[in-house]
Enzyme design. Structure first.
Site, PDB file in Angstrom:
ATOM      1  CG  LEU A 135      10.749  17.938   7.898  1.00 59.09           C
ATOM      2  CD1 LEU A 135      10.038  18.539   8.995  1.00 59.09           C
ATOM      3  CD2 LEU A 135      10.788  16.634   8.092  1.00 59.09           C
ATOM      4  CE  LYS A 180      -1.468   1.557   4.026  1.00 52.14           C
ATOM      5  NZ  LYS A 180      -1.274   2.948   4.563  1.00 52.14           N
ATOM      6  CG  ASN A 181       2.212   2.874   3.478  1.00 54.35           C
ATOM      7  OD1 ASN A 181       1.072   3.045   3.296  1.00 54.35           O
ATOM      8  ND2 ASN A 181       2.689   2.451   4.739  1.00 54.35           N
ATOM      9  NE  ARG A 216       0.814  10.328  10.130  1.00 52.32           N
ATOM     10  CZ  ARG A 216       0.368   9.435   9.184  1.00 52.32           C
ATOM     11  NH1 ARG A 216      -0.714   8.883   9.319  1.00 52.32           N
ATOM     12  NH2 ARG A 216       1.006   9.015   8.406  1.00 52.32           N
ATOM     13  N   PRO A 217       2.183  16.612  11.212  1.00 46.14           N
ATOM     14  CG  PRO A 217       3.751  17.971  12.090  1.00 46.14           C
ATOM     15  CD  PRO A 217       3.217  16.775  12.398  1.00 46.14           C
ATOM     16  CB  VAL A 218       2.425  18.563   5.817  1.00 44.15           C
ATOM     17  CG1 VAL A 218       1.775  16.926   5.860  1.00 44.15           C
ATOM     18  CG2 VAL A 218       1.456  19.564   5.899  1.00 44.15           C
ATOM     19  NE  ARG A 234      -7.101   4.370   5.484  1.00 47.99           N
ATOM     20  CZ  ARG A 234      -6.457   5.466   6.011  1.00 47.99           C
ATOM     21  NH1 ARG A 234      -6.713   6.040   7.199  1.00 47.99           N
ATOM     22  NH2 ARG A 234      -5.337   6.261   5.272  1.00 47.99           N
ATOM     23  CG  ASP A 273       3.565   1.171   9.323  1.00 51.61           C
ATOM     24  OD1 ASP A 273       3.135   2.309  10.464  1.00 51.61           O
ATOM     25  OD2 ASP A 273       3.565   1.807   8.224  1.00 51.61           O
ATOM     26  CB  CYS A 310      -4.700  10.941  11.563  1.00 47.69           C
ATOM     27  SG  CYS A 310      -2.759  10.173  11.843  1.00 47.69           S
TER      28      CYS A 310
HETATM   29  C1  EPZ Z   1       4.754   6.981   6.634  1.00 45.70           C
HETATM   30  O1  EPZ Z   1       3.981   8.044   6.855  1.00 45.70           O
HETATM   31  C2  EPZ Z   1       3.558   5.787   6.327  1.00 45.70           C
HETATM   32  N1  EPZ Z   1       2.360   6.158   5.548  1.00 45.70           N
HETATM   33  C3  EPZ Z   1       3.349   5.296   7.749  1.00 45.70           C
HETATM   34  O2  EPZ Z   1       2.470   4.183   7.567  1.00 45.70           O
HETATM   35  C4  EPZ Z   1       4.482   4.995   8.505  1.00 45.70           C
HETATM   36  O3  EPZ Z   1       4.218   4.636  10.022  1.00 45.70           O
HETATM   37  C5  EPZ Z   1       5.604   6.056   8.456  1.00 45.70           C
HETATM   38  O4  EPZ Z   1       5.871   6.580   7.057  1.00 45.70           O
HETATM   39  C6  EPZ Z   1       6.659   5.700   9.497  1.00 45.70           C
HETATM   40  O5  EPZ Z   1       7.456   4.576   8.627  1.00 45.70           O
HETATM   41  C7  EPZ Z   1       2.675   6.058   4.230  1.00 45.70           C
HETATM   42  O6  EPZ Z   1       3.704   5.706   3.725  1.00 45.70           O
HETATM   43  C8  EPZ Z   1       1.325   6.465   3.581  1.00 45.70           C
HETATM   44  P1  EPZ Z   1       6.924  10.340   8.666  1.00 45.70           P
HETATM   45  P2  EPZ Z   1       4.712   9.369   6.873  1.00 45.70           P
HETATM   46  O7  EPZ Z   1       6.824  11.566   7.653  1.00 45.70           O
HETATM   47  O8  EPZ Z   1       5.022   9.804   5.839  1.00 45.70           O
HETATM   48  C9  EPZ Z   1       6.723  13.716  11.834  1.00 45.70           C
HETATM   49  C10 EPZ Z   1       0.335   2.981   7.865  1.00 45.70           C
HETATM   50  O9  EPZ Z   1      -0.149   2.431   8.716  1.00 45.70           O
HETATM   51  N2  EPZ Z   1       6.612  14.764  10.620  1.00 45.70           N
HETATM   52  O10 EPZ Z   1       7.982   9.543   8.397  1.00 45.70           O
HETATM   53  O11 EPZ Z   1       3.426  10.458   7.444  1.00 45.70           O
HETATM   54  C11 EPZ Z   1       5.147  12.868  11.851  1.00 45.70           C
HETATM   55  O12 EPZ Z   1       4.405  13.670  12.744  1.00 45.70           O
HETATM   56  C12 EPZ Z   1       1.114   4.404   8.155  1.00 45.70           C
HETATM   57  O13 EPZ Z   1       0.435   2.460   6.668  1.00 45.70           O
HETATM   58  C13 EPZ Z   1       6.675  16.236  10.872  1.00 45.70           C
HETATM   59  O14 EPZ Z   1       6.756  16.572  12.108  1.00 45.70           O
HETATM   60  O15 EPZ Z   1       5.602   9.351   8.211  1.00 45.70           O
HETATM   61  C14 EPZ Z   1       5.810  11.738  12.769  1.00 45.70           C
HETATM   62  O16 EPZ Z   1       5.806  11.873  13.895  1.00 45.70           O
HETATM   63  C15 EPZ Z   1       0.771   5.057   9.233  1.00 45.70           C
HETATM   64  N3  EPZ Z   1       6.520  16.958   9.901  1.00 45.70           N
HETATM   65  C16 EPZ Z   1       7.455  11.395  12.129  1.00 45.70           C
HETATM   66  O17 EPZ Z   1       7.575  12.746  11.457  1.00 45.70           O
HETATM   67  C17 EPZ Z   1       6.435  16.622   8.552  1.00 45.70           C
HETATM   68  O18 EPZ Z   1       6.442  17.236   7.760  1.00 45.70           O
HETATM   69  C18 EPZ Z   1       7.836  10.635  10.829  1.00 45.70           C
HETATM   70  O19 EPZ Z   1       6.590  10.664   9.887  1.00 45.70           O
HETATM   71  C19 EPZ Z   1       6.521  15.275   8.384  1.00 45.70           C
HETATM   72  C20 EPZ Z   1       6.580  14.214   9.464  1.00 45.70           C
END
Ligand code: EPZ
Length: 429
Positions: free
Chosen positions: A129, A22-23, A125-127, A403, A311, A120
């Site tokens: 970055l 999926k990811n 989970r901010p964006v 999902r 995960d 969520c």
């Molecule tokens: C991906 O999420 C996966 N989702 C997640 O899987 C997975 O748990 C995660 O990576 C970690 O491996 C998808 O690929 C769709 P991150 P992502 O950006 O990209 C913080 C599942 O169950 N952060 O590596 O959102 C964030 O809040 C899902 O399939 C910021 O602060 O993860 C988190 O604490 C759940 N600012 C940490 O970084 C940002 O701009 C890591 O998040 C981006 C992230």
């Protein structure tokens, strides 16, 4: 709303084919926007999340055609004509990763307006970055009423970007945008998750020039245009790992086929430590466990790849609820990823949470109860607990499972699990 009922106590014996990840699929789907030529993705999982993103892509004018080929399920994406670059809240909120269409739309057309995804259940989970990185590539970004409006009239420009910490989503998002930027982009402290490697290789097949595959530094030399082509989605390591834990939980012998066993080494090492027998046979993993012998408690700490995947944390915790001794589970990626704890407690598990640490005191037996799924992977931990709980456990709100786990009841049922779906009124989520 549908629920799933599981009668505990059945051993699992048989084989389970691993689906496409999926990811990875959802990032590859977003990458289809980068080219005006058709991109065919094979080994495609059919999940609620891929359906949500398919709907969003259609909204941009991308044609999305599902079919069946030599490599099983496939989908053809044709973004020859982008008719809209607006991603409304109603479509983005259904799946957070939809936000990652912003970079590809911007790189391809020079403008895009995409809803912010919102928080969520597993954390804020901010964006930030993602937005900082696109700004570094020369995008002009405005935030207004929950939307990000981005423009790059003269195109994006390469830049050196050092992420403050590892983010899977921000790495993928910036990588996609940088493929069409003018000049060279260097991404430092890039995530190394296998799904990123899959994206790098698919983009390379499409004509992108990227160095540093599977390392934490990616160098992208921008090109004028990308081509289409055919790409097979990497096997889903989280699905594979989840069924490996399910087999260990229920006992018996299960062969997981068409996976990439090396991608779940951090998990299988811990399972071996706990007393599970693991055999690797090419692309397959065979998981054996004598149900009469209790497993030993072992500790885990979630980390970025190649560490123990967040995960798989909930599923491993479910396994530890019936192991002998005390196991410490530390979550370092998300701030709120223990929502499965109170639900596991309803089944008789003994778990104490202090901050980002859960102490699991193994019990001999779990007892069935109605429980509620809270997020995708947490839901899977409840299904696992249900496999061994005495009596019939019902897991509500299974749209979370839909999902990310393809044909779950069919796959577990084929190995002897007594599991069935109870159809409810139309899902609302
Ligand atoms: C991906 O999420 C996966 N989702 C997640 O899987 C997975 O748990 C995660 O990576 C970690 O491996 C998808 O690929 C769709 P991150 P992502 O950006 O990209 C913080 C599942 O169950 N952060 O590596 O959102 C964030 O809040 C899902 O399939 C910021 O602060 O993860 C988190 O604490 C759940 N600012 C940490 O970084 C940002 O701009 C890591 O998040 C981006 C992230």
């Amino acid at each position: 709303m549908d629920s799933i009922a599981i009668e505990g106590g059945a051993r699992l014996n048989g084989s389970i084919p691993v689906s496409g990840a999926k990811n990875s699929a959802i990032k590859l789907m977003a990458a289809s926007i980068l080219t005006d030529q058709p991109l065919r993705l094979t080994n495609m999982p059919r999940l609620a999340d891929t359906r949500f993103l398919g709907e969003l892509l259609r909204h941009f004018g991308v044609s999305v055609t599902e079919g069946h080929g030599e490599d099983g399920q496939e989908t053809l994406f044709d973004a020859g004509d982008i008719t809209s670059t607006f991603a409304p809240y109603d479509l983005v909120r259904q799946m957070r990763a939809s936000f990652n269409v912003l970079g590809p739309l911007l790189a391809r057309t020079g403008h895009a307006k995409v809803s912010l995804p919102g928080g969520c259940t597993i954390g804020a989970r901010p964006v930030d970055l993602h937005i900082d990185a696109l700004t570094r590539l020369g995008a002009m970004i405005e935030l207004d009423e929950g939307y990000v409006s981005a423009t790059a009239p003269g195109g994006l420009r390469g830049a050196v970007i050092e992420f403050p910490f590892v983010s899977v989503g921000a790495t993928e998002h910036t990588l996609m945008a940088a493929t069409l930027a003018k000049g060279t982009t260097v991404l430092k402290r890039a995530a190394r998750e296998p799904e990123i490697g899959d994206l790098v290789q698919c983009l390379t097949m499409m004509g992108a020039r990227i160095e540093g595959l599977d390392t934490d530094e990616l160098t992208i030399h921008g090109v004028e245009r990308l081509n289409g082509g055919t790409w097979s989605v990497i096997p889903d390591r989280i699905e594979m790992g989840s069924y490996a834990v399910a087999a260990a939980m229920a006992g018996g012998e299960v062969r997981l086929t068409k996976g990439r066993p090396e991608l779940i080494a951090a998990l299988t090492d811990k399972m071996i430590e706990a007393g599970v027998e693991i055999e690797i046979d090419g692309q397959d993993v065979i998981v054996r466990r004598d149900p009469v012998r209790r497993l030993k408690a072992v500790d885990i700490t979630t980390e970025v790849y190649p560490g123990f995947a967040t995960d798989l944390q909930a599923q491993f915790m479910a396994l530890m609820t019936v192991a002998e001794g005390e196991s410490v589970v530390r979550e370092t990626i998300f701030e709120n990823r223990f929502m499965h704890v109170p639900e596991l407690a309803r089944l008789g598990a003994h778990i104490e949470v202090h901050g980002n640490e859960a102490r699991v005191h193994g019990v001999e037996t779990l007892k069935a109860a109605p429980v509620m799924a809270t997020d995708l992977r947490a839901s899977m931990s409840l299904i696992m607990a249900g496999l061994v709980a005495e009596g019939e456990t019902t897991v509500g709100r299974v749209y979370h499972l839909d999902r990310g786990f393809e044909r779950l009841e069919e796959k577990l049922g084929a190995c002897g699990a007594r599991i069935r779906r109870i159809r409810g009124a139309a899902d609302e989520h």
